[in-house]
Design an enzyme around this catalytic site. Structure first.
Site, PDB file in Angstrom:
ATOM      1  N   GLN A 352       0.855  -1.412  -0.178  1.00 57.73           N
ATOM      2  CA  GLN A 352      -0.023   0.018  -0.147  1.00 57.73           C
ATOM      3  C   GLN A 352       0.993   1.002   0.112  1.00 57.73           C
ATOM      4  O   GLN A 352       1.858   1.219   0.620  1.00 57.73           O
ATOM      5  CB  GLN A 352      -0.783   0.168   1.122  1.00 57.73           C
ATOM      6  CG  GLN A 352      -1.918   1.435   1.360  1.00 57.73           C
ATOM      7  CD  GLN A 352      -2.919   1.233   2.412  1.00 57.73           C
ATOM      8  OE1 GLN A 352      -2.763   0.162   2.918  1.00 57.73           O
ATOM      9  NE2 GLN A 352      -3.611   2.203   2.552  1.00 57.73           N
ATOM     10  N   ASP A 353       0.388   2.116  -0.888  1.00 51.91           N
ATOM     11  CA  ASP A 353       1.302   3.566  -0.964  1.00 51.91           C
ATOM     12  C   ASP A 353       2.673   3.205  -1.332  1.00 51.91           C
ATOM     13  O   ASP A 353       3.800   4.015  -0.707  1.00 51.91           O
ATOM     14  CB  ASP A 353       1.168   4.328   0.508  1.00 51.91           C
ATOM     15  CG  ASP A 353      -0.230   4.733   0.614  1.00 51.91           C
ATOM     16  OD1 ASP A 353      -1.144   4.354  -0.244  1.00 51.91           O
ATOM     17  OD2 ASP A 353      -0.484   5.468   1.443  1.00 51.91           O
TER      18      ASP A 353
END
Length: 536
Positions: A352-353
């Protein structure tokens, strides 16, 4: 550090100490001159404009829009310094790790905003090569910094502790400056050549272009700093070489050769450490890795394995990785807030990210990017060309999202452009494509802007293409577009019907999102030595 940077740093420190602390508008503010009132009625936030113009010493009625812009930047700078001064005093009141983490981010981000506003004022009052387009970039970045400060407070769940102390109307004043400057931007994109070129960005000197165009072997021979884990050079860590480059009196490009190896560290290139170039021995052989994450106690901003702030950063033939894993939430592999930064043949691995394209103008060429949710996110003006974007297997029940662009103001000249790339499933996701949805993007902020052009989109992408988020009102204010994509996931028949979604058919219209026009690439990319296509 350049003389200009030293001057700006001195101004920042002096003004931060000397600033007067006030937190809110007074009930009965003094009235500005009638002429100022008229100018303030033309901006998005007239109340803040009138109030702070009236309080500004030596205020006068501007004759030209450019004079009014300068006054707006000066007022925004004054308020930003007041906010930072109060924020410093808040440090003693931090009672736990979460408050300290959010506070530390905001100190850094407000410092960068002050630096960028000082830099903008210097450009507005000098005979330099400064352009209105530069001003829009730096004002956009200043506003993004404030939003990121707030984001870190949300990550740490301490918004009520941080934000009341630093609001200071700075966001409204920056929004006013962006609106006025937008009307002053000249049409600097007169070229109609949309063909390919093997040139590089033009802000690089002829010698730097030769360095980048040369084979990797020849390029590393020019390195002033060499990093080796085996002790065969003075620097065993990447950060130690970056710090040495910052201390050096070298002018121009400072080349650091990072020899093959896995470097388990977090690296940071500070805002006054400009013109750094990292050259690895290849994506498979030179790896910088760490495992910070939001669930591990860091803000999204500070979780980055590599954080880049200095101007004109270049990296090639190197991998940046965050190994926190899909279960640990936001965990950034690289964050770039570097204006005129370039990444060539680099890899970014995370979940994530993964890649935080935070702010400023950035360019990525022939890079590999792996992740799950919001793989590429942020509020830079950024173009990806000929990159490979791979969605991985997320946590059960989650969907993959390729982009989450964060434009917070309609006059910010920011957005994510994916041109000539390939969007595919990584090997762990391929067997699960039927049960895991993948979307091209979702609106992180109200004016989110993403364009995907001439790219291959594989079957993993949900036929709706794009995913809603937060408020349904964003579906009117966002700008998402596709142009001439191909592949089984590129069919548009079932795409979303949002007011802000566009199926672009006209090549002339999509040209506004080219390297040449969107990030003014012809003016700074040719001399980096990184090949690019100016048009779409």
């Amino acid at each position: 550090m350049s003389p200009l940077n030293i001057l700006l740093l001195s101004l920042t420190l002096f003004s931060s100490i000397a600033c007067t602390i006030s937190q809110s508008l007074e009930p009965d503010p003094p009235s500005p001159p009638d002429g100022i009132n008229k100018w303030c009625e033309t901006v998005p936030h007239p109340k803040a404009c009138k109030y702070f113009m009236a309080r500004s010493p030596g205020v006068f009625e501007p004759k030209e829009k450019s004079d009014f812009r300068k006054m707006l930047v000066e007022v925004a700078l004054d308020r930003a310094m007041a906010a930072q001064g109060h924020l410093w005093m808040l440090g003693d009141k931090c009672e736990n790790h979460s408050e300290r983490a959010a506070w530390s981010d905001c100190i850094s981000l407000y410092g960068q905003t002050i630096h960028q506003l000082n830099y903008t004022l210097f450009g507005l009052t000098s005979n330099s090569s400064f352009t209105d387009f530069d001003a829009q970039t730096w004002l956009s970045s200043s506003l993004t910094n404030l939003d990121t400060c707030m984001g870190g407070s949300n990550d740490m769940k301490v918004t009520s502790f941080i934000w009341p102390h630093i609001s200071y109307n700075v966001s409204d004043l920056l929004s006013n400056g962006l609106a006025v400057n937008e009307g002053l931007i000249e049409d600097i994109f007169n070229s109609t050549n949309n063909g390919n070129t093997t040139n590089f960005p033009s802000w690089v000197s002829h010698e730097e272009r030769r360095l980048l165009q040369a084979s990797r072997r020849l390029a590393v021979r020019r390195a002033a700093f060499v990093v080796a884990k085996d002790g065969s050079s003075p620097y065993r860590t990447v950060q130690s070489a970056i710090d040495a480059a910052a201390r050096s009196r070298m002018r121009g490009r400072k080349v650091i050769h990072v020899k093959r190896g896995v470097y388990r560290e977090n690296i940071y290139v500070g805002p006054y450490n400009d013109d750094i170039m990292l050259i690895g021995d290849g994506m498979r052989h030179t790896i910088v890795t760490s495992s910070r994450s939001v669930r591990g106690g860091y803000t999204t901003y500070s979780s980055a394995t590599a954080g880049i702030d200095g101007l004109r950063f270049v990296a090639r033939d190197i991998t940046f990785q965050n190994t926190a894993g899909a279960q640990m939430g936001q965990a950034v592999a690289l964050r770039s807030s570097s204006d005129l930064s370039v990444f060539y043949r680099c890899a970014f691995l995370g979940y994530q990210d993964t890649l935080f394209v935070h702010s400023q103008r950035q360019f990525y060429k022939m890079c590999y990017i792996f992740g799950t949710i919001d793989i590429i996110f942020g509020n830079a003006a950024v173009v990806f060309q000929n990159c490979m974007i791979y969605a991985r297997l997320p946590v059960w029940g989650q969907a993959n999202v390729i982009t989450a662009q964060g434009r917070v103001d309609p006059n910010q000249n920011t957005g994510i452009v994916i041109h000539g790339c390939r969007i595919m499933a990584d090997k762990d996701l391929k067997p699960r494509i039927g049960s895991v949805s993948t979307y091209l993007g979702r609106p992180w902020q109200e004016y989110s802007r993403t364009v995907i052009a001439r790219s291959y989109i594989d079957i993993l992408v949900n036929r709706a293409g794009w995913m809603p988020w937060k408020s349904s009102s964003y579906l009117r204010t966002l700008y998402y577009a596709e142009f001439a994509n191909f592949g089984p996931g590129a069919r548009l028949r079932h795409r979303v019907k949002w007011p802000g979604y566009h199926d672009i058919r006209n090549s002339r219209y999509v040209a506004q999102f080219s390297v040449e026009r969107f990030i003014a690439g012809r003016k700074w990319l040719p001399e980096t030595g990184v090949p690019f296509s100016p048009g779409i």
